[in-house]
Structures are given as structure tokens and as C-alpha cells.
Design a protein around this motif. Structure first.
Motif, PDB file in Angstrom:
ATOM      1  N   HIS A   1       0.888  -1.229  -0.101  1.00  0.00           N
ATOM      2  CA  HIS A   1      -0.253  -0.312  -0.185  1.00  0.00           C
ATOM      3  C   HIS A   1       0.432   1.400   0.069  1.00  0.00           C
ATOM      4  O   HIS A   1       0.692   2.111  -0.998  1.00  0.00           O
ATOM      5  N   LEU A   2       2.301   1.316   0.746  1.00  0.00           N
ATOM      6  CA  LEU A   2       1.986   2.858   0.975  1.00  0.00           C
ATOM      7  C   LEU A   2       3.671   2.725  -0.076  1.00  0.00           C
ATOM      8  O   LEU A   2       3.620   3.870  -0.147  1.00  0.00           O
ATOM      9  N   MET A   3       4.358   1.709  -0.709  1.00  0.00           N
ATOM     10  CA  MET A   3       4.799   1.620  -1.124  1.00  0.00           C
ATOM     11  C   MET A   3       4.447   1.051  -2.784  1.00  0.00           C
ATOM     12  O   MET A   3       6.103   1.134  -3.559  1.00  0.00           O
ATOM     13  N   GLU A   4       3.750   1.358  -2.697  1.00  0.00           N
ATOM     14  CA  GLU A   4       2.729   1.321  -4.664  1.00  0.00           C
ATOM     15  C   GLU A   4       3.641   2.348  -5.071  1.00  0.00           C
ATOM     16  O   GLU A   4       3.091   3.073  -5.261  1.00  0.00           O
ATOM     17  N   PRO A   5       3.773   1.802  -6.854  1.00  0.00           N
ATOM     18  CA  PRO A   5       4.529   2.461  -7.929  1.00  0.00           C
ATOM     19  C   PRO A   5       2.796   3.343  -8.088  1.00  0.00           C
ATOM     20  O   PRO A   5       2.114   2.413  -8.520  1.00  0.00           O
ATOM     21  N   VAL A   6       3.437   4.477  -8.853  1.00  0.00           N
ATOM     22  CA  VAL A   6       2.828   5.696  -8.907  1.00  0.00           C
ATOM     23  C   VAL A   6       2.932   5.967 -10.868  1.00  0.00           C
ATOM     24  O   VAL A   6       4.285   6.208 -10.841  1.00  0.00           O
ATOM     25  N   TYR A   7       2.814   5.447 -11.293  1.00  0.00           N
ATOM     26  CA  TYR A   7       2.785   5.392 -12.779  1.00  0.00           C
ATOM     27  C   TYR A   7       2.157   6.571 -13.646  1.00  0.00           C
ATOM     28  O   TYR A   7       1.349   6.960 -13.270  1.00  0.00           O
ATOM     29  N   ALA A   8       3.324   7.386 -14.169  1.00  0.00           N
ATOM     30  CA  ALA A   8       3.152   8.298 -15.173  1.00  0.00           C
ATOM     31  C   ALA A   8       1.785   8.154 -16.245  1.00  0.00           C
ATOM     32  O   ALA A   8       1.737   7.322 -16.979  1.00  0.00           O
ATOM     33  N   LYS A   9       0.943   9.251 -16.571  1.00  0.00           N
ATOM     34  CA  LYS A   9       0.178   8.957 -17.664  1.00  0.00           C
ATOM     35  C   LYS A   9       0.904   9.458 -18.532  1.00  0.00           C
ATOM     36  O   LYS A   9       1.056  10.595 -18.634  1.00  0.00           O
ATOM     37  N   PRO A  10       0.456   8.720 -19.559  1.00  0.00           N
ATOM     38  CA  PRO A  10       1.110   9.290 -21.355  1.00  0.00           C
ATOM     39  C   PRO A  10       0.535  10.661 -21.208  1.00  0.00           C
ATOM     40  O   PRO A  10      -0.287  11.251 -21.053  1.00  0.00           O
ATOM     41  N   LEU A  11       0.821  11.121 -21.927  1.00  0.00           N
ATOM     42  CA  LEU A  11       1.225  12.259 -22.580  1.00  0.00           C
ATOM     43  C   LEU A  11       0.275  12.818 -23.879  1.00  0.00           C
ATOM     44  O   LEU A  11       0.490  12.062 -24.851  1.00  0.00           O
TER      45      LEU A  11
END
Length: 113
Positions: A100-110
Motif C-alpha cells: 500500500h505505502l510503497m505502491e508505484p505511481v505510474y505516470a499517465k501518458p501525454l
């Protein structure tokens, strides 16, 4: 002086304290910017619990023992149960940290126009 459910008023006070701390902590954890305020609530409840446990109301000298002493024959079993519950709690905290705390946050494509 027994309170409700056969326990004393001190146990009921600690139960009420931690129930309120849990509810307030969960409410603050769900809030947007006040998420950081959940930690002081839990730490305050822990400090108040320590104060209530370390400074009892009764005198320091124990009451004189009667002819029949009550012996806790299930002490080892309770201790083993406490150890197992502590290990499960630490394992759950570790899994919370990983998933939960170290879940990666992926960037949304531009989108290029």
C-alpha cells in the motif's frame, strides 16, 4: 467494583480511548490534507494509555493475601498467544508497507496534439 462485561472501569476507559482514537485516525486518514494528523492521534492515545497504566490509582502495597490465592494456570498459553498475535501484527504492518505505502505511481501518458 466491576463495570460492564465483568471488567473494571479502567479497562472500559482504555477500550473507549482506543475506539475513539481508531475512529478519529481512520477519519483523518481518509481526509485529503489532514492525513498527517492521524499519527499524532495514535501517538496521543498511546501516551495516554501509558500514563493510565503506569500511574495506577491504588496504593503501591498489595492487599493482604487470603487463604485461597488465585493462580493463573494458563499463563504460558496466554504468553504464546500474545507472541503469535504480535508476529501476525508485525507481518500485517510489513505487508501494508509493501503493498500500500510503497505502491508505484505510474505516470499517465501525454497526449500530443
Amino acid at each position: 467494583m466491576a463495570g460492564a462485561l465483568g471488567v473494571g472501569p479502567g479497562v472500559l476507559a482504555l477500550l473507549l480511548l482506543w475506539a475513539m482514537a481508531l475512529l478519529l485516525g481512520m477519519a483523518l486518514a481518509r481526509a485529503g490534507r489532514a492525513r498527517v494528523a492521524a499519527l499524532p492521534v495514535v501517538l496521543g492515545a498511546a501516551a495516554l494509555t501509558a500514563a493510565l497504566l503506569l500511574f495506577p490509582r491504588e496504593g503501591e502495597s498489595p492487599a493482604p493475601a487470603s487463604a485461597e490465592e488465585i493462580v493463573d494456570s494458563f499463563f504460558i498459553g496466554r504468553f504464546v498467544l500474545l507472541a503469535v498475535m504480535s508476529l501476525v501484527f508485525l507481518g500485517c504492518l510489513f505487508l501494508l508497507l509493501i503493498y500500500h505505502l510503497m505502491e508505484p505511481v505510474y505516470a499517465k501518458p501525454l497526449h500530443s496534439s
